[in-house]
Write an enzyme that holds these catalytic residues in place. Structure first.
Site, short mmCIF file in Angstrom:
data_model
loop_
_atom_site.label_atom_id
_atom_site.label_comp_id
_atom_site.label_asym_id
_atom_site.label_seq_id
_atom_site.Cartn_x
_atom_site.Cartn_y
_atom_site.Cartn_z
CD GLN A 158 3.93 7.44 5.60
OE1 GLN A 158 3.32 6.87 6.47
NE2 GLN A 158 5.21 7.76 5.73
CB SER A 194 3.42 12.00 6.43
OG SER A 194 2.83 11.03 5.61
CG LEU A 247 -1.85 1.18 1.42
CD1 LEU A 247 -3.20 0.71 1.95
CD2 LEU A 247 -1.26 2.22 2.36
CG LEU A 248 1.68 5.26 -2.90
CD1 LEU A 248 2.42 5.22 -4.24
CD2 LEU A 248 0.43 6.14 -3.04
CG ASN A 249 -0.27 6.11 3.36
OD1 ASN A 249 0.54 5.21 3.44
ND2 ASN A 249 -0.54 6.88 4.39
CG ASP A 250 0.13 10.55 3.71
OD1 ASP A 250 -0.84 9.85 3.41
OD2 ASP A 250 0.27 11.05 4.84
C1 FRU Z 1 -2.36 10.66 6.28
C2 FRU Z 1 -1.64 9.95 7.40
C3 FRU Z 1 -0.66 10.87 8.09
C4 FRU Z 1 0.33 9.91 8.68
C5 FRU Z 1 0.40 8.85 7.62
C6 FRU Z 1 0.64 7.46 8.13
O1 FRU Z 1 -2.84 9.79 5.31
O2 FRU Z 1 -2.57 9.44 8.33
O3 FRU Z 1 -1.25 11.73 9.03
O4 FRU Z 1 1.57 10.49 8.93
O5 FRU Z 1 -0.83 8.89 6.93
O6 FRU Z 1 0.77 6.57 7.07
#
Ligand code: FRU
Length: 494
Positions: free
Chosen positions: A64, A108, A45-48
Protein backbone atom coordinates in the site's frame (compact mmCIF):
# COMPACT_ATOMS: atom_id res chain seq x y z
CA UNK A 1 3.85 18.41 11.34
CA UNK A 2 1.80 19.95 8.56
CA UNK A 3 -1.96 19.36 8.73
CA UNK A 4 -3.26 17.63 5.63
CA UNK A 5 -6.66 18.62 4.29
CA UNK A 6 -8.91 15.97 2.76
CA UNK A 7 -8.30 17.49 -0.69
CA UNK A 8 -4.56 17.17 -0.23
CA UNK A 9 -4.79 13.59 0.93
CA UNK A 10 -6.89 12.61 -2.07
CA UNK A 11 -4.72 14.28 -4.72
CA UNK A 12 -3.68 11.96 -7.49
CA UNK A 13 0.00 11.46 -7.97
CA UNK A 14 -0.52 11.86 -11.74
CA UNK A 15 -1.70 15.43 -11.15
CA UNK A 16 1.44 16.49 -9.32
CA UNK A 17 4.21 18.30 -11.09
CA UNK A 18 7.22 16.04 -11.79
CA UNK A 19 9.62 18.54 -10.16
CA UNK A 20 7.57 18.37 -6.97
CA UNK A 21 7.70 14.57 -7.01
CA UNK A 22 11.45 14.64 -7.51
CA UNK A 23 11.81 17.06 -4.61
CA UNK A 24 9.81 14.73 -2.34
CA UNK A 25 11.99 11.81 -3.37
CA UNK A 26 15.21 13.72 -2.80
CA UNK A 27 14.02 14.92 0.59
CA UNK A 28 13.27 11.31 1.58
CA UNK A 29 16.72 10.15 0.48
CA UNK A 30 18.30 12.64 2.90
CA UNK A 31 16.70 11.01 5.93
CA UNK A 32 19.19 9.57 8.45
CA UNK A 33 16.69 6.79 9.17
CA UNK A 34 16.67 5.15 5.72
CA UNK A 35 16.83 1.40 5.97
CA UNK A 36 19.40 -0.61 4.03
CA UNK A 37 17.95 -4.10 3.60
CA UNK A 38 14.23 -3.61 4.19
CA UNK A 39 11.61 -2.58 1.63
CA UNK A 40 10.72 1.07 2.25
CA UNK A 41 8.88 3.70 0.19
CA UNK A 42 10.91 5.97 -2.07
CA UNK A 43 8.75 8.73 -0.55
CA UNK A 44 5.38 8.97 1.18
CA UNK A 45 3.75 6.30 3.28
CA UNK A 46 3.99 2.53 2.97
CA UNK A 47 1.53 0.27 4.74
CA UNK A 48 0.27 -3.29 4.19
CA UNK A 49 2.19 -5.80 2.06
CA UNK A 50 -0.07 -6.74 -0.88
CA UNK A 51 -0.19 -9.27 -3.70
CA UNK A 52 2.65 -11.50 -2.48
CA UNK A 53 3.33 -14.40 -4.81
CA UNK A 54 6.02 -16.51 -6.46
CA UNK A 55 5.05 -16.58 -10.13
CA UNK A 56 7.00 -17.67 -13.23
CA UNK A 57 10.35 -17.70 -11.45
CA UNK A 58 9.97 -14.35 -9.69
CA UNK A 59 8.57 -13.00 -6.45
CA UNK A 60 6.07 -10.15 -6.64
CA UNK A 61 5.86 -7.99 -3.55
CA UNK A 62 3.63 -4.95 -3.54
CA UNK A 63 2.62 -2.61 -0.75
CA UNK A 64 0.00 0.00 0.00
CA UNK A 65 1.39 3.38 -0.91
CA UNK A 66 0.43 7.02 -0.56
CA UNK A 67 3.20 8.76 -2.51
CA UNK A 68 2.75 12.38 -1.47
CA UNK A 69 3.55 12.36 2.23
CA UNK A 70 3.55 10.42 5.49
CA UNK A 71 -0.24 10.28 5.87
CA UNK A 72 -2.93 7.78 4.93
CA UNK A 73 -4.27 9.31 1.72
CA UNK A 74 -5.16 8.02 -1.73
CA UNK A 75 -3.65 4.53 -1.87
CA UNK A 76 -1.80 2.92 -4.79
CA UNK A 77 0.01 -0.40 -4.96
CA UNK A 78 3.77 -0.07 -5.45
CA UNK A 79 5.44 -3.22 -6.72
CA UNK A 80 8.82 -4.92 -6.37
CA UNK A 81 10.05 -8.10 -7.97
CA UNK A 82 12.74 -10.31 -6.50
CA UNK A 83 14.63 -13.49 -7.28
CA UNK A 84 15.54 -14.30 -3.69
CA UNK A 85 13.40 -12.22 -1.28
CA UNK A 86 16.47 -10.32 -0.07
CA UNK A 87 17.29 -8.21 -3.13
CA UNK A 88 14.44 -6.27 -4.66
CA UNK A 89 13.88 -4.61 -7.99
CA UNK A 90 11.58 -1.57 -7.73
CA UNK A 91 8.94 -1.78 -10.46
CA UNK A 92 6.85 1.30 -9.65
CA UNK A 93 3.09 1.58 -9.34
CA UNK A 94 1.25 -1.55 -10.39
CA UNK A 95 -2.33 -0.59 -9.41
CA UNK A 96 -3.65 2.98 -9.45
CA UNK A 97 -6.95 4.39 -8.20
CA UNK A 98 -8.22 5.05 -11.73
CA UNK A 99 -11.77 3.63 -11.85
CA UNK A 100 -14.94 4.80 -10.19
CA UNK A 101 -14.85 1.74 -7.91
CA UNK A 102 -11.37 2.40 -6.50
CA UNK A 103 -11.43 6.19 -6.90
CA UNK A 104 -10.57 6.66 -3.21
CA UNK A 105 -7.94 3.99 -2.93
CA UNK A 106 -6.74 0.66 -4.24
CA UNK A 107 -6.92 -1.03 -0.88
CA UNK A 108 -5.28 -4.23 0.27
CA UNK A 109 -5.53 -7.55 -1.48
CA UNK A 110 -3.70 -10.62 -2.64
CA UNK A 111 -2.30 -12.37 -5.71
CA UNK A 112 -3.18 -15.77 -7.12
CA UNK A 113 -2.40 -17.86 -10.15
CA UNK A 114 -5.26 -18.99 -12.36
CA UNK A 115 -4.85 -20.80 -15.68
CA UNK A 116 -1.22 -19.76 -15.95
CA UNK A 117 -1.79 -16.05 -15.25
CA UNK A 118 -1.20 -13.86 -12.24
CA UNK A 119 -4.28 -12.10 -10.91
CA UNK A 120 -4.82 -9.64 -8.10
CA UNK A 121 -7.96 -9.38 -6.02
CA UNK A 122 -8.19 -6.19 -3.99
CA UNK A 123 -10.67 -3.84 -2.39
CA UNK A 124 -11.87 -0.87 -4.37
CA UNK A 125 -12.46 1.97 -1.94
CA UNK A 126 -14.96 4.57 -3.12
CA UNK A 127 -16.49 7.53 -1.28
CA UNK A 128 -19.75 9.00 -2.50
CA UNK A 129 -20.75 12.68 -2.42
CA UNK A 130 -21.61 12.42 1.27
CA UNK A 131 -18.24 10.77 1.92
CA UNK A 132 -19.97 7.45 2.58
CA UNK A 133 -17.64 4.48 2.05
CA UNK A 134 -18.44 1.91 -0.64
CA UNK A 135 -16.25 -1.16 -0.73
CA UNK A 136 -16.15 -3.59 -3.65
CA UNK A 137 -13.82 -6.46 -4.46
CA UNK A 138 -12.01 -6.07 -7.77
CA UNK A 139 -9.82 -8.30 -9.92
CA UNK A 140 -6.94 -7.32 -12.21
CA UNK A 141 -4.76 -9.51 -14.44
CA UNK A 142 -1.04 -9.04 -14.96
CA UNK A 143 -0.32 -8.86 -18.67
CA UNK A 144 2.86 -10.03 -20.40
CA UNK A 145 4.11 -6.45 -20.72
CA UNK A 146 4.06 -6.09 -16.91
CA UNK A 147 1.02 -3.81 -16.75
CA UNK A 148 -2.29 -4.88 -15.26
CA UNK A 149 -5.75 -4.89 -16.70
CA UNK A 150 -8.65 -4.48 -14.31
CA UNK A 151 -11.88 -6.38 -14.85
CA UNK A 152 -14.48 -3.82 -16.01
CA UNK A 153 -16.55 -4.09 -12.87
CA UNK A 154 -16.19 -5.48 -9.35
CA UNK A 155 -16.52 -9.24 -8.93
CA UNK A 156 -18.15 -8.63 -5.55
CA UNK A 157 -20.17 -5.44 -5.78
CA UNK A 158 -21.24 -5.01 -2.16
CA UNK A 159 -21.06 -6.58 1.28
CA UNK A 160 -23.71 -9.14 2.26
CA UNK A 161 -26.83 -8.18 4.22
CA UNK A 162 -26.03 -7.55 7.88
CA UNK A 163 -22.54 -6.08 7.38
CA UNK A 164 -21.21 -2.53 7.05
CA UNK A 165 -19.03 -1.17 4.24
CA UNK A 166 -15.96 -2.08 6.32
CA UNK A 167 -15.59 -5.02 3.99
CA UNK A 168 -12.08 -5.43 2.63
CA UNK A 169 -8.70 -7.10 2.10
CA UNK A 170 -9.61 -10.27 0.13
CA UNK A 171 -7.08 -13.09 0.40
CA UNK A 172 -7.55 -15.63 -2.36
CA UNK A 173 -6.50 -19.23 -1.80
CA UNK A 174 -7.20 -22.58 -3.35
CA UNK A 175 -8.34 -25.60 -1.41
CA UNK A 176 -9.23 -28.96 -2.94
CA UNK A 177 -8.97 -27.42 -6.43
CA UNK A 178 -11.48 -24.68 -5.62
CA UNK A 179 -10.76 -20.96 -5.29
CA UNK A 180 -11.90 -19.07 -2.21
CA UNK A 181 -11.58 -15.51 -0.93
CA UNK A 182 -11.56 -14.72 2.78
CA UNK A 183 -12.56 -11.12 3.46
CA UNK A 184 -12.46 -8.88 6.55
CA UNK A 185 -15.84 -7.53 7.62
CA UNK A 186 -17.85 -5.75 10.29
CA UNK A 187 -21.38 -6.63 11.35
CA UNK A 188 -24.06 -3.93 11.56
CA UNK A 189 -23.69 -4.04 15.33
CA UNK A 190 -19.97 -3.41 14.86
CA UNK A 191 -18.14 -6.63 15.52
CA UNK A 192 -15.27 -7.92 13.39
CA UNK A 193 -15.90 -11.05 11.31
CA UNK A 194 -14.45 -13.03 8.40
CA UNK A 195 -16.52 -13.87 5.33
CA UNK A 196 -15.86 -16.63 2.81
CA UNK A 197 -16.57 -16.59 -0.94
CA UNK A 198 -16.02 -19.25 -3.56
CA UNK A 199 -15.65 -19.27 -7.34
CA UNK A 200 -15.12 -21.71 -10.17
CA UNK A 201 -14.33 -19.15 -12.89
CA UNK A 202 -12.92 -16.13 -10.91
CA UNK A 203 -15.67 -13.89 -12.33
CA UNK A 204 -18.65 -15.17 -10.37
CA UNK A 205 -18.07 -15.30 -6.63
CA UNK A 206 -20.64 -16.96 -4.36
CA UNK A 207 -21.02 -15.92 -0.78
CA UNK A 208 -20.68 -18.96 1.46
CA UNK A 209 -21.14 -17.21 4.80
CA UNK A 210 -19.35 -16.09 7.92
CA UNK A 211 -16.57 -18.23 9.34
CA UNK A 212 -17.80 -19.44 12.72
CA UNK A 213 -15.02 -18.95 15.24
CA UNK A 214 -15.18 -19.12 19.02
CA UNK A 215 -14.35 -15.41 19.17
CA UNK A 216 -17.57 -13.51 19.55
CA UNK A 217 -17.42 -9.79 20.20
CA UNK A 218 -13.66 -9.68 19.71
CA UNK A 219 -13.10 -6.17 18.40
CA UNK A 220 -15.08 -3.94 16.02
CA UNK A 221 -13.32 -4.80 12.77
CA UNK A 222 -11.10 -7.63 11.50
CA UNK A 223 -8.69 -6.50 8.79
CA UNK A 224 -6.28 -8.32 6.50
CA UNK A 225 -7.35 -11.95 6.92
CA UNK A 226 -5.38 -14.90 5.62
CA UNK A 227 -6.06 -18.63 5.49
CA UNK A 228 -3.55 -21.40 4.81
CA UNK A 229 -2.78 -24.99 5.58
CA UNK A 230 0.41 -25.55 7.50
CA UNK A 231 1.90 -28.83 8.69
CA UNK A 232 -1.50 -30.54 8.81
CA UNK A 233 -3.38 -27.67 10.46
CA UNK A 234 -5.64 -24.90 9.21
CA UNK A 235 -4.43 -21.44 10.16
CA UNK A 236 -6.46 -18.25 10.02
CA UNK A 237 -4.68 -14.94 10.59
CA UNK A 238 -6.33 -11.55 10.92
CA UNK A 239 -5.95 -8.13 12.51
CA UNK A 240 -8.66 -7.33 15.05
CA UNK A 241 -9.20 -3.68 15.98
CA UNK A 242 -10.71 -2.61 19.28
CA UNK A 243 -9.23 -5.18 21.70
CA UNK A 244 -8.40 -3.98 25.23
CA UNK A 245 -4.91 -4.76 26.50
CA UNK A 246 -4.57 -7.45 29.20
CA UNK A 247 -1.28 -7.83 31.11
CA UNK A 248 1.37 -8.40 28.44
CA UNK A 249 -1.24 -9.10 25.73
CA UNK A 250 -2.60 -6.73 23.08
CA UNK A 251 -0.31 -3.85 24.00
CA UNK A 252 -0.41 -2.10 20.63
CA UNK A 253 -3.20 0.03 19.21
CA UNK A 254 -4.32 -2.81 16.88
CA UNK A 255 -3.40 -6.49 16.92
CA UNK A 256 -2.22 -9.12 14.44
CA UNK A 257 -2.72 -12.72 15.38
CA UNK A 258 -3.66 -16.22 14.37
CA UNK A 259 -5.82 -19.19 15.19
CA UNK A 260 -4.65 -22.76 14.64
CA UNK A 261 -7.43 -25.31 14.15
CA UNK A 262 -9.60 -27.23 11.78
CA UNK A 263 -11.87 -25.44 9.29
CA UNK A 264 -14.89 -27.31 7.97
CA UNK A 265 -15.47 -25.95 4.47
CA UNK A 266 -19.05 -27.31 4.43
CA UNK A 267 -20.33 -25.81 7.69
CA UNK A 268 -17.69 -23.01 7.92
CA UNK A 269 -17.19 -24.06 11.50
CA UNK A 270 -13.65 -23.34 12.69
CA UNK A 271 -12.59 -25.39 15.68
CA UNK A 272 -9.52 -23.61 16.99
CA UNK A 273 -7.08 -22.90 19.81
CA UNK A 274 -6.68 -19.50 21.50
CA UNK A 275 -5.96 -16.33 19.51
CA UNK A 276 -2.22 -15.61 19.73
CA UNK A 277 -0.31 -12.57 18.60
CA UNK A 278 2.20 -12.98 15.81
CA UNK A 279 4.65 -10.44 17.14
CA UNK A 280 5.28 -8.97 20.58
CA UNK A 281 7.15 -5.82 19.51
CA UNK A 282 5.85 -2.29 19.00
CA UNK A 283 5.49 -2.10 15.24
CA UNK A 284 3.84 -4.92 13.39
CA UNK A 285 0.57 -5.09 11.48
CA UNK A 286 -1.31 -6.38 8.43
CA UNK A 287 0.89 -9.39 7.58
CA UNK A 288 0.28 -11.54 4.53
CA UNK A 289 1.61 -14.99 3.63
CA UNK A 290 2.49 -16.82 0.40
CA UNK A 291 4.36 -19.91 -0.73
CA UNK A 292 7.97 -19.62 -1.81
CA UNK A 293 9.59 -21.58 -4.64
CA UNK A 294 10.21 -24.50 -2.25
CA UNK A 295 6.65 -24.60 -0.95
CA UNK A 296 7.50 -22.95 2.36
CA UNK A 297 4.94 -20.60 3.91
CA UNK A 298 6.47 -17.12 4.12
CA UNK A 299 5.09 -14.15 6.06
CA UNK A 300 5.84 -10.47 5.49
CA UNK A 301 4.28 -7.77 7.66
CA UNK A 302 4.05 -3.99 7.77
CA UNK A 303 6.55 -2.67 10.33
CA UNK A 304 4.19 0.03 11.47
CA UNK A 305 0.70 0.69 12.79
CA UNK A 306 -2.21 2.91 11.80
CA UNK A 307 -3.07 5.98 13.90
CA UNK A 308 0.50 6.39 15.14
CA UNK A 309 2.99 9.12 14.27
CA UNK A 310 6.60 8.33 13.44
CA UNK A 311 9.72 10.50 13.58
CA UNK A 312 10.19 10.28 9.79
CA UNK A 313 6.75 11.82 9.14
CA UNK A 314 8.44 15.22 9.20
CA UNK A 315 10.75 14.03 6.44
CA UNK A 316 7.82 13.09 4.20
CA UNK A 317 8.02 9.31 4.42
CA UNK A 318 7.08 6.51 6.79
CA UNK A 319 7.43 2.79 7.40
CA UNK A 320 8.96 -0.31 5.89
CA UNK A 321 8.10 -4.00 5.52
CA UNK A 322 9.43 -6.67 7.87
CA UNK A 323 11.95 -9.30 6.84
CA UNK A 324 10.33 -12.39 5.34
CA UNK A 325 9.80 -15.20 7.88
CA UNK A 326 9.22 -18.91 7.33
CA UNK A 327 6.25 -20.32 9.22
CA UNK A 328 5.92 -23.83 10.60
CA UNK A 329 3.82 -25.58 13.21
CA UNK A 330 5.89 -27.78 15.49
CA UNK A 331 4.29 -29.63 18.42
CA UNK A 332 1.16 -27.56 17.92
CA UNK A 333 3.02 -24.24 18.13
CA UNK A 334 3.70 -21.68 15.43
CA UNK A 335 7.38 -21.07 14.74
CA UNK A 336 8.59 -18.04 12.81
CA UNK A 337 12.16 -18.02 11.55
CA UNK A 338 14.00 -15.56 9.31
CA UNK A 339 14.35 -16.89 5.74
CA UNK A 340 17.63 -18.63 4.95
CA UNK A 341 18.43 -16.31 2.02
CA UNK A 342 19.13 -13.50 4.49
CA UNK A 343 22.51 -15.19 4.87
CA UNK A 344 23.31 -13.76 1.42
CA UNK A 345 23.49 -10.28 2.98
CA UNK A 346 26.20 -11.29 5.45
CA UNK A 347 29.80 -10.07 5.36
CA UNK A 348 32.45 -9.50 8.01
CA UNK A 349 31.83 -12.23 10.60
CA UNK A 350 32.96 -11.70 14.19
CA UNK A 351 32.60 -14.14 17.08
CA UNK A 352 33.23 -14.06 20.81
CA UNK A 353 32.76 -16.49 23.66
CA UNK A 354 32.75 -15.39 27.27
CA UNK A 355 31.12 -14.53 30.57
CA UNK A 356 29.16 -11.41 31.30
CA UNK A 357 28.33 -10.20 34.79
CA UNK A 358 27.22 -7.14 36.68
CA UNK A 359 30.43 -5.33 35.86
CA UNK A 360 30.72 -6.13 32.19
CA UNK A 361 30.17 -3.02 30.17
CA UNK A 362 31.40 -4.21 26.85
CA UNK A 363 32.03 -7.87 26.14
CA UNK A 364 33.48 -7.38 22.70
CA UNK A 365 34.50 -4.66 20.30
CA UNK A 366 31.42 -4.98 18.11
CA UNK A 367 29.40 -2.12 16.95
CA UNK A 368 27.21 -1.23 14.02
CA UNK A 369 23.89 -0.13 12.64
CA UNK A 370 23.13 -2.87 10.12
CA UNK A 371 23.84 -6.34 11.34
CA UNK A 372 22.65 -9.76 12.42
CA UNK A 373 23.63 -10.75 15.93
CA UNK A 374 23.19 -14.30 17.17
CA UNK A 375 23.51 -14.74 20.91
CA UNK A 376 23.61 -18.29 22.26
CA UNK A 377 23.05 -18.48 25.99
CA UNK A 378 25.20 -21.41 27.10
CA UNK A 379 24.87 -21.11 30.91
CA UNK A 380 22.81 -18.64 32.82
CA UNK A 381 22.98 -17.94 36.57
CA UNK A 382 22.05 -14.30 36.17
CA UNK A 383 18.84 -13.00 37.70
CA UNK A 384 18.49 -10.62 34.77
CA UNK A 385 20.56 -10.20 31.61
CA UNK A 386 20.73 -6.89 29.75
CA UNK A 387 21.65 -6.79 26.10
CA UNK A 388 22.04 -3.23 24.95
CA UNK A 389 22.17 -2.34 21.27
CA UNK A 390 22.56 0.91 19.36
CA UNK A 391 24.19 2.45 22.42
CA UNK A 392 25.89 5.83 22.73
CA UNK A 393 26.60 7.96 25.77
CA UNK A 394 22.91 8.60 26.32
CA UNK A 395 21.05 6.14 24.09
CA UNK A 396 20.44 2.43 24.31
CA UNK A 397 17.86 -0.09 23.14
CA UNK A 398 17.63 -2.74 25.84
CA UNK A 399 16.59 -6.36 25.56
CA UNK A 400 16.41 -7.89 29.02
CA UNK A 401 15.71 -11.42 30.16
CA UNK A 402 14.41 -12.18 33.62
CA UNK A 403 15.23 -15.74 34.56
CA UNK A 404 12.71 -16.25 37.34
CA UNK A 405 9.78 -14.80 35.42
CA UNK A 406 11.07 -16.24 32.12
CA UNK A 407 10.19 -12.98 30.41
CA UNK A 408 11.89 -11.13 27.62
CA UNK A 409 11.47 -7.35 27.50
CA UNK A 410 12.26 -4.82 24.82
CA UNK A 411 12.78 -1.38 26.27
CA UNK A 412 13.02 1.55 23.86
CA UNK A 413 12.70 4.29 26.50
CA UNK A 414 16.20 5.50 25.62
CA UNK A 415 16.30 4.37 22.01
CA UNK A 416 16.19 7.90 20.60
CA UNK A 417 13.17 9.54 19.00
CA UNK A 418 9.91 7.74 19.71
CA UNK A 419 6.71 7.26 17.71
CA UNK A 420 3.67 9.12 19.04
CA UNK A 421 0.32 7.79 20.26
CA UNK A 422 1.96 4.62 21.60
CA UNK A 423 1.21 3.19 25.05
CA UNK A 424 4.38 2.72 27.12
CA UNK A 425 8.00 2.26 26.09
CA UNK A 426 8.45 -1.43 26.91
CA UNK A 427 6.99 -4.65 25.51
CA UNK A 428 7.33 -7.91 27.43
CA UNK A 429 6.54 -11.51 26.67
CA UNK A 430 6.65 -14.65 28.74
CA UNK A 431 8.58 -17.36 26.93
CA UNK A 432 7.54 -21.02 26.63
CA UNK A 433 11.03 -22.25 27.45
CA UNK A 434 14.00 -20.55 29.10
CA UNK A 435 16.06 -18.26 26.90
CA UNK A 436 18.57 -20.16 24.80
CA UNK A 437 19.04 -17.96 21.74
CA UNK A 438 18.41 -14.52 20.33
CA UNK A 439 18.81 -13.84 16.62
CA UNK A 440 18.60 -10.10 16.14
CA UNK A 441 18.41 -8.14 12.90
CA UNK A 442 19.29 -4.49 13.25
CA UNK A 443 18.85 -2.04 10.39
CA UNK A 444 19.29 1.75 10.52
CA UNK A 445 15.94 2.30 12.23
CA UNK A 446 14.57 -1.12 13.17
CA UNK A 447 15.14 -4.19 15.27
CA UNK A 448 13.67 -7.68 14.74
CA UNK A 449 14.31 -10.11 17.56
CA UNK A 450 13.77 -13.82 16.94
CA UNK A 451 13.87 -15.69 20.21
CA UNK A 452 14.55 -19.39 20.91
CA UNK A 453 14.68 -20.50 17.29
CA UNK A 454 11.39 -19.01 16.16
CA UNK A 455 9.39 -19.30 19.39
CA UNK A 456 8.77 -15.55 19.69
CA UNK A 457 9.39 -12.46 17.56
CA UNK A 458 9.54 -8.81 18.62
CA UNK A 459 9.64 -6.28 15.80
CA UNK A 460 10.09 -2.56 16.35
CA UNK A 461 11.20 0.65 14.77
CA UNK A 462 13.87 2.55 16.69
CA UNK A 463 15.22 6.00 15.87
CA UNK A 464 18.61 6.37 17.56
CA UNK A 465 21.28 8.86 16.60
CA UNK A 466 23.80 8.04 13.95
CA UNK A 467 26.57 7.63 16.53
CA UNK A 468 24.57 5.15 18.65
CA UNK A 469 26.34 2.01 17.46
CA UNK A 470 27.56 0.19 20.57
CA UNK A 471 26.65 -3.30 21.78
CA UNK A 472 26.88 -4.16 25.49
CA UNK A 473 25.98 -7.03 27.78
CA UNK A 474 25.67 -7.07 31.56
CA UNK A 475 23.65 -8.72 34.31
CA UNK A 476 21.80 -7.56 37.40
CA UNK A 477 23.57 -10.20 39.50
CA UNK A 478 25.17 -13.54 38.74
CA UNK A 479 26.80 -14.38 35.45
CA UNK A 480 25.94 -15.67 32.03
CA UNK A 481 28.12 -17.57 29.58
CA UNK A 482 27.51 -16.54 25.99
CA UNK A 483 28.53 -17.18 22.42
CA UNK A 484 28.18 -14.18 20.12
CA UNK A 485 28.20 -14.34 16.34
CA UNK A 486 27.82 -11.12 14.48
CA UNK A 487 27.59 -10.50 10.75
CA UNK A 488 27.39 -7.11 9.16
CA UNK A 489 24.64 -7.04 6.58
CA UNK A 490 24.69 -5.32 3.24
CA UNK A 491 21.39 -4.70 1.47
CA UNK A 492 20.27 -3.03 -1.73
CA UNK A 493 20.34 0.43 -0.24
CA UNK A 494 23.99 0.52 0.77
C1 FRU B 1 -4.80 -2.12 7.12
C2 FRU B 1 -5.71 -1.37 6.17
C3 FRU B 1 -6.54 -2.31 5.33
C4 FRU B 1 -6.86 -1.49 4.12
C5 FRU B 1 -5.59 -0.70 3.94
C6 FRU B 1 -5.78 0.68 3.39
O1 FRU B 1 -3.70 -1.38 7.50
O2 FRU B 1 -6.55 -0.49 6.89
O3 FRU B 1 -7.67 -2.82 5.99
O4 FRU B 1 -7.16 -2.25 3.00
O5 FRU B 1 -4.98 -0.62 5.21
O6 FRU B 1 -4.54 1.29 3.18
Amino acid sequence: MKEWTREERYQRMEDIDSDKLLELKQQTQLSPYRQTYHIQPEMGLLNDPNGLIYFNGKYYISHQWFPLGAVHGLKYWYNYTSKDLVHFQPEGVILSPDTKYDSHGVYSGSAFEYQGHLYYMYTGNHRDHDWQRQATQMIARLKDDGTVEKFPKPVISHQPEGYTSHFRDPKVFSHNDKYYAIIGAQTNDEFGKLLLYQTTDIVNWHYLGEIKTKLNQFGYMWECPDYFELDGHDVIMFCPQGIESEEDKYQNIYQSGYLIGDLNFETLNFDHEAFLELDKGFDFYAPQTFLDENGQRILIGWMGLPDTTYPTDEEGWAHCLTLPRVLNIENGKLKQRPIKNLEKLRYNKETALGYANKFTTKLHPYEGKQYELIIDILENDASEIYFELRTSKNQSTVISYNKQMNTLTLDRTESGLLPGNVEGTTRSTKLDSSLSQLRIYVDTSSIEIFCNDGERVLTSRIFPDNNATGIKTSTESGQVYLQFTKYDLKGDNQ
